[in-house]
Design a protein around this motif. Structure first.
Motif, PDB file in Angstrom:
ATOM      1  N   SER A  25       0.830  -1.211   0.000  1.00 28.88           N
ATOM      2  CA  SER A  25       0.000   0.000   0.000  1.00 28.88           C
ATOM      3  C   SER A  25       0.861   1.256   0.000  1.00 28.88           C
ATOM      4  O   SER A  25       0.592   2.208  -0.738  1.00 28.88           O
ATOM      5  CB  SER A  25      -0.921   0.014   1.219  1.00 28.88           C
ATOM      6  N   LEU A  26       1.878   1.256   0.827  1.00 27.70           N
ATOM      7  CA  LEU A  26       2.758   2.421   0.882  1.00 27.70           C
ATOM      8  C   LEU A  26       3.631   2.533  -0.367  1.00 27.70           C
ATOM      9  O   LEU A  26       4.025   3.636  -0.746  1.00 27.70           O
ATOM     10  CB  LEU A  26       3.627   2.368   2.134  1.00 27.70           C
ATOM     11  N   ASP A  68       2.641   2.119  -3.335  1.00 27.42           N
ATOM     12  CA  ASP A  68       1.869   2.880  -4.312  1.00 27.42           C
ATOM     13  C   ASP A  68       1.983   4.381  -4.064  1.00 27.42           C
ATOM     14  O   ASP A  68       1.946   5.182  -4.990  1.00 27.42           O
ATOM     15  CB  ASP A  68       0.404   2.476  -4.274  1.00 27.42           C
ATOM     16  N   LYS A  69       2.114   4.749  -2.808  1.00 27.74           N
ATOM     17  CA  LYS A  69       2.200   6.175  -2.451  1.00 27.74           C
ATOM     18  C   LYS A  69       3.612   6.734  -2.576  1.00 27.74           C
ATOM     19  O   LYS A  69       3.790   7.907  -2.871  1.00 27.74           O
ATOM     20  CB  LYS A  69       1.698   6.389  -1.019  1.00 27.74           C
ATOM     21  N   PHE A  70       4.614   5.896  -2.298  1.00 26.71           N
ATOM     22  CA  PHE A  70       6.013   6.328  -2.312  1.00 26.71           C
ATOM     23  C   PHE A  70       6.828   5.441  -3.252  1.00 26.71           C
ATOM     24  O   PHE A  70       7.472   4.492  -2.798  1.00 26.71           O
ATOM     25  CB  PHE A  70       6.615   6.260  -0.906  1.00 26.71           C
TER      26      PHE A  70
END
Length: 90
Positions: free
Chosen positions: A28-29, A31-33
């Motif tokens: 999940s992270l 995708d953000k970073f």
């Protein structure tokens, strides 16, 4: 190698929620970073969590491997079918 926990039939050893959630949160992270350093750190931490569960004899290795696979498949399914259909309405 015999685990010290989950020795009776009523216990739930699979999936290892610690390993499962490590995969889900890392992806999940990611995708953000989308940075290389993040992927390296997240991969090392995810495998250390699984290793610690095996080393402390709380889980069998196949339970950790299955939890990693289940976490990956679960994340991909939710990302594809749930998150892709959510839109913010103004």
């Amino acid at each position: 190698m015999k685990p010290l926990t989950d020795t009776n039939a009523e216990s739930f050893g699979f999936p290892s929620l610690e390993s499962y959630m490590a995969v889900v949160i890392s992806l999940s992270l990611a995708d953000k970073f989308p940075y290389l350093w993040y992927y390296i750190i997240a991969t090392i931490l995810t495998f250390l969590i699984g290793f610690s569960r095996i080393y402390s004899r709380a889980r069998f290795p196949h339970q950790i491997a299955g939890s990693y696979m289940l976490g990956y498949v679960g994340y991909k399914l939710v990302n594809r079918y749930v998150l892709s259909n959510l839109t913010m309405k103004k």
